[in-house]
Write a protein that holds these residues in place. Structure first.
Motif, PDB file in Angstrom:
ATOM      1  N   GLY A 139       0.802  -1.210   0.000  1.00  0.00           N
ATOM      2  CA  GLY A 139       0.000   0.000   0.000  1.00  0.00           C
ATOM      3  C   GLY A 139       0.837   1.263   0.000  1.00  0.00           C
ATOM      4  N   ASP A 140       0.196   2.327   0.372  1.00  0.00           N
ATOM      5  CA  ASP A 140       0.775   3.662   0.292  1.00  0.00           C
ATOM      6  C   ASP A 140       1.766   3.904   1.424  1.00  0.00           C
ATOM      7  OD1 ASP A 140       1.195   6.252  -0.519  1.00  0.00           O
ATOM      8  OD2 ASP A 140      -0.630   7.026   0.401  1.00  0.00           O
ATOM      9  N   CYS A 141       3.021   4.168   1.081  1.00  0.00           N
ATOM     10  CA  CYS A 141       4.036   4.392   2.108  1.00  0.00           C
ATOM     11  C   CYS A 141       3.792   5.706   2.848  1.00  0.00           C
ATOM     12  CB  CYS A 141       5.434   4.350   1.521  1.00  0.00           C
ATOM     13  SG  CYS A 141       5.802   5.660   0.363  1.00  0.00           S
ATOM     14  N   ASP A 142       3.199   6.687   2.187  1.00  0.00           N
ATOM     15  CA  ASP A 142       2.895   7.945   2.872  1.00  0.00           C
ATOM     16  C   ASP A 142       1.837   7.742   3.954  1.00  0.00           C
ATOM     17  OD1 ASP A 142       4.705   9.470   1.405  1.00  0.00           O
ATOM     18  OD2 ASP A 142       3.246   9.844  -0.189  1.00  0.00           O
ATOM     19  N   MET A 143       0.865   6.892   3.690  1.00  0.00           N
ATOM     20  CA  MET A 143      -0.172   6.613   4.699  1.00  0.00           C
ATOM     21  C   MET A 143       0.445   5.904   5.898  1.00  0.00           C
ATOM     22  SD  MET A 143      -3.153   6.860   5.864  1.00  0.00           S
ATOM     23  CE  MET A 143      -4.076   7.491   4.504  1.00  0.00           C
TER      24      MET A 143
END
Length: 82
Positions: free
Chosen positions: A11-15
């Motif tokens: 998934g999204d590493c920023d999240m």
């Protein structure tokens, strides 16, 4: 013990970064008491800050997902941290 899961690197590493940052801030900087903060603080004393922040970020993600799925508003006293 119930090993219900972990935070994967999918998934999204920023999240993931934002969830970890929120959990770390919850453990170290937040002064307002909550069951989630108490649980995470106790875990940090036993396992260390980083592991506690990962576990708390997972709990935050589960809480947010439940709120989104049920289309409800967050009630500070009702977080599901047991």
């Amino acid at each position: 013990m119930d090993w219900s899961g972990k935070i994967s690197k999918c998934g999204d590493c920023d999240m993931r970064r934002l969830l970890y940052s929120a959990a770390s801030t919850l453990i170290s900087c937040t002064r307002k008491p909550s069951r989630l903060k108490e649980w995470a603080t106790r875990l940090a004393e036993r396992k260390g800050h980083k592991k506690a922040a990962v576990a708390a970020s997972r709990k935050i993600a589960v809480i947010l997902h439940c709120l989104w799925r049920n289309e409800t508003v967050f009630e500070p006293g009702m977080e599901g941290a047991s």
